[in-house]
Scaffold this motif. Structure first.
Motif, PDB file in Angstrom:
ATOM      1  N   GLN A 168      53.658  50.956  -7.918  1.00 18.91           N
ATOM      2  CA  GLN A 168      53.330  50.562  -6.548  1.00 18.91           C
ATOM      3  C   GLN A 168      52.190  51.452  -6.058  1.00 18.91           C
ATOM      4  O   GLN A 168      52.331  52.676  -5.990  1.00 18.91           O
ATOM      5  N   LEU A 169      51.059  50.845  -5.742  1.00 15.74           N
ATOM      6  CA  LEU A 169      49.877  51.641  -5.403  1.00 15.74           C
ATOM      7  C   LEU A 169      49.941  52.140  -3.968  1.00 15.74           C
ATOM      8  O   LEU A 169      50.651  51.591  -3.132  1.00 15.74           O
ATOM      9  N   GLY A 170      49.200  53.190  -3.707  1.00 19.47           N
ATOM     10  CA  GLY A 170      49.093  53.683  -2.339  1.00 19.47           C
ATOM     11  C   GLY A 170      50.036  54.817  -2.015  1.00 19.47           C
ATOM     12  O   GLY A 170      50.047  55.318  -0.896  1.00 19.47           O
ATOM     13  N   LYS A 171      50.850  55.259  -2.983  1.00 16.86           N
ATOM     14  CA  LYS A 171      51.791  56.346  -2.706  1.00 16.86           C
ATOM     15  C   LYS A 171      51.703  57.401  -3.810  1.00 16.86           C
ATOM     16  O   LYS A 171      52.319  57.242  -4.865  1.00 16.86           O
ATOM     17  N   PRO A 172      50.999  58.493  -3.563  1.00 15.07           N
ATOM     18  CA  PRO A 172      50.858  59.526  -4.598  1.00 15.07           C
ATOM     19  C   PRO A 172      52.218  60.010  -5.123  1.00 15.07           C
ATOM     20  O   PRO A 172      52.351  60.276  -6.307  1.00 15.07           O
ATOM     21  N   ALA A 173      53.213  60.084  -4.235  1.00 11.16           N
ATOM     22  CA  ALA A 173      54.506  60.595  -4.680  1.00 11.16           C
ATOM     23  C   ALA A 173      55.097  59.709  -5.772  1.00 11.16           C
ATOM     24  O   ALA A 173      55.667  60.202  -6.749  1.00 11.16           O
ATOM     25  N   LEU A 174      54.925  58.379  -5.633  1.00  8.03           N
ATOM     26  CA  LEU A 174      55.427  57.457  -6.661  1.00  8.03           C
ATOM     27  C   LEU A 174      54.653  57.631  -7.959  1.00  8.03           C
ATOM     28  O   LEU A 174      55.215  57.558  -9.048  1.00  8.03           O
ATOM     29  N   ALA A 175      53.340  57.857  -7.815  1.00  4.60           N
ATOM     30  CA  ALA A 175      52.525  58.043  -9.012  1.00  4.60           C
ATOM     31  C   ALA A 175      52.992  59.279  -9.781  1.00  4.60           C
ATOM     32  O   ALA A 175      53.096  59.257 -11.004  1.00  4.60           O
ATOM     33  N   VAL A 176      53.304  60.347  -9.051  1.00  2.00           N
ATOM     34  CA  VAL A 176      53.789  61.565  -9.707  1.00  2.00           C
ATOM     35  C   VAL A 176      55.101  61.267 -10.426  1.00  2.00           C
ATOM     36  O   VAL A 176      55.289  61.623 -11.590  1.00  2.00           O
ATOM     37  N   ILE A 209      43.946  54.766  -8.506  1.00  2.00           N
ATOM     38  CA  ILE A 209      45.055  54.681  -9.468  1.00  2.00           C
ATOM     39  C   ILE A 209      46.187  55.583  -8.994  1.00  2.00           C
ATOM     40  O   ILE A 209      47.360  55.233  -9.054  1.00  2.00           O
ATOM     41  N   PHE A 210      45.828  56.726  -8.508  1.00  3.88           N
ATOM     42  CA  PHE A 210      46.824  57.720  -8.115  1.00  3.88           C
ATOM     43  C   PHE A 210      47.443  57.419  -6.740  1.00  3.88           C
ATOM     44  O   PHE A 210      48.406  58.048  -6.326  1.00  3.88           O
ATOM     45  N   GLY A 211      46.860  56.478  -6.028  1.00  2.00           N
ATOM     46  CA  GLY A 211      47.465  56.065  -4.766  1.00  2.00           C
ATOM     47  C   GLY A 211      46.909  56.749  -3.538  1.00  2.00           C
ATOM     48  O   GLY A 211      47.456  56.618  -2.446  1.00  2.00           O
ATOM     49  N   ILE A 212      45.809  57.471  -3.699  1.00  7.83           N
ATOM     50  CA  ILE A 212      45.266  58.166  -2.532  1.00  7.83           C
ATOM     51  C   ILE A 212      44.347  57.247  -1.742  1.00  7.83           C
ATOM     52  O   ILE A 212      44.417  57.193  -0.523  1.00  7.83           O
ATOM     53  N   ASP A 213      43.495  56.501  -2.439  1.00  6.18           N
ATOM     54  CA  ASP A 213      42.637  55.541  -1.761  1.00  6.18           C
ATOM     55  C   ASP A 213      43.289  54.154  -1.831  1.00  6.18           C
ATOM     56  O   ASP A 213      43.956  53.838  -2.808  1.00  6.18           O
ATOM     57  N   GLY A 228      28.498  59.157  -8.120  1.00  3.80           N
ATOM     58  CA  GLY A 228      28.364  58.064  -7.161  1.00  3.80           C
ATOM     59  C   GLY A 228      28.610  56.692  -7.767  1.00  3.80           C
ATOM     60  O   GLY A 228      28.556  55.688  -7.075  1.00  3.80           O
ATOM     61  N   ALA A 229      28.913  56.642  -9.074  1.00  5.16           N
ATOM     62  CA  ALA A 229      29.154  55.344  -9.705  1.00  5.16           C
ATOM     63  C   ALA A 229      30.532  54.804  -9.363  1.00  5.16           C
ATOM     64  O   ALA A 229      30.838  53.652  -9.644  1.00  5.16           O
ATOM     65  N   GLY A 230      31.381  55.619  -8.751  1.00  4.23           N
ATOM     66  CA  GLY A 230      32.697  55.143  -8.336  1.00  4.23           C
ATOM     67  C   GLY A 230      33.819  55.618  -9.241  1.00  4.23           C
ATOM     68  O   GLY A 230      34.943  55.140  -9.128  1.00  4.23           O
ATOM     69  N   ARG A 231      33.531  56.586 -10.112  1.00  5.81           N
ATOM     70  CA  ARG A 231      34.550  57.025 -11.061  1.00  5.81           C
ATOM     71  C   ARG A 231      35.706  57.751 -10.364  1.00  5.81           C
ATOM     72  O   ARG A 231      36.878  57.449 -10.594  1.00  5.81           O
ATOM     73  N   SER A 232      35.377  58.712  -9.515  1.00  2.00           N
ATOM     74  CA  SER A 232      36.432  59.454  -8.827  1.00  2.00           C
ATOM     75  C   SER A 232      37.225  58.535  -7.921  1.00  2.00           C
ATOM     76  O   SER A 232      38.430  58.703  -7.737  1.00  2.00           O
ATOM     77  N   GLU A 233      36.540  57.543  -7.349  1.00  2.00           N
ATOM     78  CA  GLU A 233      37.215  56.600  -6.460  1.00  2.00           C
ATOM     79  C   GLU A 233      38.257  55.796  -7.235  1.00  2.00           C
ATOM     80  O   GLU A 233      39.343  55.534  -6.735  1.00  2.00           O
TER      81      GLU A 233
END
Ligand code: ATP
Ligand code: MG
Lengths: 508, 324
Positions: free
Chosen positions: A323-331, A304-308, A294-299
């Motif tokens: 560019q954040l917000g797009k998992p495909a770009l992160a991959v 970073i990965f663009g999911i949230d 609950g400390a916010g680590r997974s968030e």
């Protein structure tokens, strides 16, 4: 209360169970007495959960016998097991999120008044008393939505007690809990044990076995191979019985010289969740992100990965802005995220292993844009072999694998992308000692080959054993950055609880 | 893909197909004749064209109930544009574009507002049908140029294969490759099985869904154009109720309504079976109500039979083990 003459509360003898061609249980036996906490141990796929499901009436055994209070008995369905006083608490609680705690506990058997209306006052008062007796700070009228997994488990326990259960079976209840939550659960378990409840407890953390249990049953490959009092066993002898061999070094940590910065996070902020998160991870380095659940680590990892979504800040991968917000770009940039909840976020449970393994590399796997089932199978077999995946074939549905083997499929599917940066959220949740050692070995091999690893973990031994640097988060902020040489349990816990220590050393 | 190795839905469909061919032969001696066969093939052109994208959509655990309305809309538009004096190629292209836009509309609403496709396409089913009536009222336009309508009713050379059916064959091949062998197709199974995990795997779920509905809109418009040419009649109510036949064919083909499972081979077999049965019953002068009943029964059996088989197999296994 327990005299030697009374038969055990529950006894399973020589049970067997097949699923198609998979022999999940071959010769499983278990004796559970009143007033004891009994540990059921074994590697992933040893058959622990299958045994539990037989006791719960979910599966019917193909052979063997079940005795309740010395009487032979057969549970055709879960309600029969409940009627016999057996309650099971699964790892993922199965509550109704939009109902109150009291409604959840009394679902289907609400107290009614004369004209058939639900007596909420009676119900809530009874639940309130129960929650107090369990020593937890929950309110009967509170909605289940928003409760932590730990609190939901408590609600499940309260539900079991209200059904007059005197056998409580917990399948890996502590896997998703932080340390204080585990302690609270243990306090509850001890209280119930002293009141004469028989408790069966499954875990992959051996220190918990010594802390809580009186007797041990160890399973290997579908058979019960060892029964003993906990006091007669030690860590190494348990591991030897589980794995069938002696395990070499547990944390194969090697010293690598960190290379250039692979992942750089700058003032990443998501309002109300985390604020000004900045850190670097270098090639060849394992950076642990520690803290309470609950400390916010997974968030942070998901952002970073663009999911949230994020409200501010930037992320650089290999020096290039992502560019954040797009998992495909992160991959594409070379990030991989092994998520914390493999069933919800990691796997398509109905699809075969091979199809799961290829999900992250679909675009690269094809020739002229076409993918063949064989390439997929080879890919899965390659990583399955590396990670010692225990599966019949690569064509079985991922959902039929045991928990630890599911984790290996998720890990394999990400390693297949050949990432620069691996973010791994609770890498060993729910996996056995042998598999843990393999995961640690894999991580070590990966960093030696130059990968950068960000490891989120709530298990302090793992953090201390594997990390080159420990970042600690508390309530959405990084409160400490501790190098390996200075890291110890006290410092990490103090920072996780937000107790100020020496001035914070900022990551460059 | 199947739950069990011992039983494949496709194999069972083959058996059903042979049985229905035998039934057709028994009911009418004309049944296996070449001219009847080309009728049979021509008759399922539109349903097949719409069932192809529908298979992909249902594999991804979505649904598009507006297909028949898009088909009707493109038929009506075709009539209007032709009467306005546009040349035939321009008419056809415009209709296809309009259908594609209708699909895009579905997709955008579903994806941008994260709404269930069932609800959205029930809405657009009425909306697009309404547009069709708005365009043409209850009149019919039948004076399309002869060389185009001839395409709708003639065969390839001397064979018994109707020309529109060639389009079905080409589309079926393209869709099969698309679903079974491309990253796009593979990601549909993942989305249908666990959308969150697909998202976490870097699959662009929103864009994939959007493309599905666009594809469906285009194919429905194509079906509308061909239907109009085959019957040489543009009407607002063309294709009314076809969405049920399309969904029925897909489900009977073994695609799971819950997503994540199914193949186009099964759907193609199921289309042929439905076509054969329809044709056989029509030949023997069975009323259209019976046809509807048969479609309903097929649909039910596609849901019931696998379930019953699974139960039967399990109980047999248990008995065998108990005996051992
Ligand atoms: N429904 C099922 N269908 C097919 N195989 C199954 C099914 N359930 C379990 N199995 C298989 O039975 C074996 C035992 O699985 P089980 O889940 O009981 O292991 P476990 O000891 O609980 O492991 P873990 O510690 O990883 O949770 C595994 O090989 C698993 O793949
Ligand atoms: Mg288990």
């Amino acid at each position: 209360m327990t005299t030697p003459a009374t038969p055990p509360r529950l006894e399973l003898r020589h049970a067997s169970k097949r699923f198609g061609e998979v022999r999940a249980l071959i010769d499983a036996s278990l004796t559970l007495r009143r007033g004891e906490v009994h540990a059921l141990l074994g590697e992933n796929g040893a058959g622990k959960s299958t045994l539990v499901k037989i006791l719960a009436g979910v599966h019917q055994p193909d052979g063997g016998e079940l005795l309740v209070d010395g009487q032979p008995c057969r549970f055709a369905r879960p309600s029969a097991a409940i009627a016999a006083g057996i309650a099971v608490i699964y790892q993922e609680p199965t509550l109704f999120p939009d109902l109150s705690i009291a409604e959840n506990i009394y679902m289907g058997r609400q107290p009614l008044d004369r004209i058939g209306r639900i007596r909420y006052d009676v119900m809530e008062q009874a639940v309130e008393e129960m929650l107090v007796s369990l020593g937890v700070q929950l309110k009967a009228a509170q909605l289940v939505r928003g409760l932590s997994i730990a609190d939901q488990q408590v609600v499940e326990i309260a539900k079991a007690l209200s059904l007059n259960a005197n056998v409580l079976i917990m399948d890996e209840p502590t896997a998703a809990l932080s340390k204080p939550e585990v302690e609270r659960l243990f306090a509850i378990a001890e209280r119930l044990r002293d009141a004469g409840v028989a408790i069966l407890f499954i875990t992959h953390r051996l220190e918990e076995v010594f802390r809580l249990t009186q007797r041990i049953t160890i399973m290997r490959d579908g058979a019960a191979v060892h029964f003993a009092a906990t006091s007669e066993m030690d860590h190494d002898s348990i591991v030897a019985k589980m794995v069938g061999r002696d395990l070499a070094t547990y944390y194969p940590k090697v010293d690598v010289v960190p290379g250039e910065v692979a992942l750089s996070v700058n003032k990443l902020t998501r309002r109300g969740v985390f604020k000004n998160i900045s850190f670097d991870v270098r090639r060849g380095e394992i950076v642990a992100l520690a803290g309470l659940v609950g400390a916010g680590r997974s968030e942070v990892a998901r952002a970073i990965f663009g999911i949230d979504p994020v409200d501010g800040g930037e992320v650089l991968v290999q020096g290039k802005r992502l560019q954040l917000g797009k998992p495909a770009l992160a991959v594409n940039a070379g990030l991989a995220l092994v998520p914390e909840d493999r069933r919800q976020q990691g796997l398509a449970l109905d699809l075969p292993i091979a199809r799961n393994a290829s999900l992250t590399v679909l675009a690269r796997l094809g020739r002229h844009g076409l993918i063949s089932a064989n390439t997929e199978r080879q890919l899965a077999a390659h990583w399955g072999g590396k990670l010692k995946l225990k599966a019949h074939t690569m064509d079985v549905a991922a959902g039929t694998l045991s928990g630890g083997n599911q984790q290996k499929v998720v890990l394999g599917k990400w390693l297949a992308t050949n990432p620069h940066v691996l973010i791994i959220d609770e890498p060993t949740r729910g996996i056995d000692v042998g598999a843990k050692a393999e995961v640690y070995q894999t991580l070590t091999d990966l960093v030696q080959a130059g990968m950068a690893v960000l490891m989120i973990s709530s298990e302090l031994p793992e953090v201390l054993g594997m990390a080159d640097r420990v970042l600690v988060m508390c309530e959405g902020r990084i409160t400490a950055d501790i190098p390996r040489s200075e890291a110890n349990e006290e410092r990490i816990m103090a920072a996780a609880l937000g107790q100020a220590e020496q001035p914070l050393r900022r990551a460059a | 893909m199947n739950k069990s190795k011992h039983f494949s839905w496709e194999a069972m469909l083959c058996v059903v197909l042979i049985a229905s061919l035998a039934l057709g032969r028994g009911l009418s001696p004309d049944f296996l004749g070449a001219s009847n066969f080309s009728n049979l093939l021509a008759d399922f052109t539109e349903i097949a064209l719409m069932a192809l994208p529908m298979t992909l959509i249902i594999v991804a655990a979505e649904i598009d109930l507006s297909v028949a309305s898009v088909m009707g809309m493109s038929s009506a538009l075709m009539g209007v544009l032709w009467h306005m004096g546009l040349p035939m190629p321009a008419v056809i292209v415009t209709c296809l574009v309009a259908g594609t836009l209708a699909g895009l509309f579905n997709g955008v609403v579903i994806v941008k507002f994260a709404l269930p496709s069932l609800a959205v396409t029930i809405g657009t089913m009425a909306l697009f049908r309404g547009c069709a009536y708005l365009l043409l009222g209850d009149q019919a336009i039948a004076d399309f140029p002869g060389n185009y309508t001839l395409f709708g009713i003639s065969n390839v050379g001397d064979s018994f294969i109707p020309q529109p059916f060639v389009i079905v064959i080409i589309a079926a091949i393209l869709f099969t490759v698309l679903l079974q062998a491309t990253p796009f197709g593979r990601s549909l199974y993942a989305i249908g099985s666990n959308q969150t995990a697909a998202h976490f795997s870097g699959i662009n779920v929103a864009r994939t869904k959007l493309r599905l509905f666009v594809l469906s809109g285009f194919m429905s418009a194509l079906a509308g154009v061909i239907y109009t040419l085959r019957f040489s009649s543009a009407r607002g109510d063309n294709g009314e109720g076809f969405e049920l036949s399309v969904v029925a064919a897909v489900l009977f083909g073994g695609v799971s309504i819950f997503g994540g499972k199914g193949s186009l081979v099964g759907v193609l077999l199921s289309l042929v079976i439905i076509g054969v049965l329809k044709n056989a019953l029509t030949l023997s002068d069975v009323s259209s109500e019976v046809l509807t009943i048969v479609t309903g029964l097929l649909l039910l059996s596609s849901v019931l039979v696998p379930n019953l088989l699974a139960r039967w197999r399990e109980s047999r296994q248990r008995r065998a083990l108990a005996a051992a």
